[in-house]
Design a protein around this motif. Structure first.
Motif, mmCIF file in Angstrom:
data_model
loop_
_atom_site.group_PDB
_atom_site.id
_atom_site.type_symbol
_atom_site.label_atom_id
_atom_site.label_comp_id
_atom_site.label_asym_id
_atom_site.label_seq_id
_atom_site.Cartn_x
_atom_site.Cartn_y
_atom_site.Cartn_z
ATOM 1 N N ALA A 36 -5.349 0.866 3.999
ATOM 2 C CA ALA A 36 -4.916 -0.387 4.636
ATOM 3 C C ALA A 36 -6.105 -1.117 5.261
ATOM 4 O O ALA A 36 -6.255 -2.331 5.096
ATOM 5 N N ARG A 50 -6.560 7.928 2.131
ATOM 6 C CA ARG A 50 -5.355 8.068 2.945
ATOM 7 C C ARG A 50 -4.780 6.668 3.161
ATOM 8 O O ARG A 50 -5.501 5.675 3.137
ATOM 9 N N VAL A 51 -3.488 6.593 3.378
ATOM 10 C CA VAL A 51 -2.823 5.292 3.539
ATOM 11 C C VAL A 51 -3.469 4.489 4.660
ATOM 12 O O VAL A 51 -3.725 3.288 4.510
ATOM 13 N N GLU A 52 -3.752 5.146 5.782
ATOM 14 C CA GLU A 52 -4.336 4.446 6.924
ATOM 15 C C GLU A 52 -5.693 3.852 6.567
ATOM 16 O O GLU A 52 -6.029 2.739 6.960
ATOM 17 N N ILE A 102 0.863 -1.174 0.000
ATOM 18 C CA ILE A 102 0.000 0.000 0.000
ATOM 19 C C ILE A 102 0.896 1.219 0.000
ATOM 20 O O ILE A 102 1.701 1.408 0.905
ATOM 21 N N TRP A 162 1.722 4.909 -6.574
ATOM 22 C CA TRP A 162 3.154 4.685 -6.715
ATOM 23 C C TRP A 162 3.661 5.377 -7.974
ATOM 24 O O TRP A 162 2.907 5.614 -8.907
ATOM 25 N N PRO A 192 1.797 5.501 -1.199
ATOM 26 C CA PRO A 192 1.418 6.859 -0.805
ATOM 27 C C PRO A 192 0.090 7.255 -1.447
ATOM 28 O O PRO A 192 -0.332 6.669 -2.445
ATOM 29 N N GLU A 193 -0.544 8.253 -0.851
ATOM 30 C CA GLU A 193 -1.776 8.773 -1.424
ATOM 31 C C GLU A 193 -1.489 9.230 -2.848
ATOM 32 O O GLU A 193 -0.495 9.881 -3.111
#
Length: 105
Positions: A86, A81-83, A51, A57, A53-54
């Motif tokens: 995930a 957002r990454v969080e 996963i 890749w 970055p916002e």
């Protein structure tokens, strides 16, 4: 800082990843525009999720992940957002596993 992190990612992909993952691990790369993760057909195999970055890749990074055996998958049209990505990704993987287990009984 970004270049240092990028270098570490490339070292991980080129030299260390196979030693960190169990044999038979399904490798999934989350990237905007990829086929839906919800349609990946995850079964009981171990899964490694990459996963990023916002916003996704870099093309060079996607190429390196693909060379390392990762399938590109997406979470839909919205950038998360990454969080959040995930959590959403793990929920989709777990739901697919549950469906697989129900069919195998």
């Amino acid at each position: 800082c970004h270049l240092f992190a990028h270098h570490q990612l490339l070292v991980l992909l080129d030299d260390e990843l196979d030693g960190l993952l169990q044999p038979g691990t399904r490798r999934l790369l989350l990237h905007p525009g990829g086929p839906p993760l919800a349609c990946a057909g995850v079964t009981a195999e171990p899964v490694a999720l990459a996963i990023g970055p916002e916003g996704g890749w870099l093309d060079k990074e996607v190429g390196r992940f693909t060379d390392a055996g990762f399938e590109t998958r997406g979470l839909g049209g919205r950038i998360l957002r990454v969080e959040t990505a995930a959590i959403a990704a793990m929920a989709q993987v777990q739901a697919q596993r549950a469906q697989f287990e129900e069919r195998s009984c």
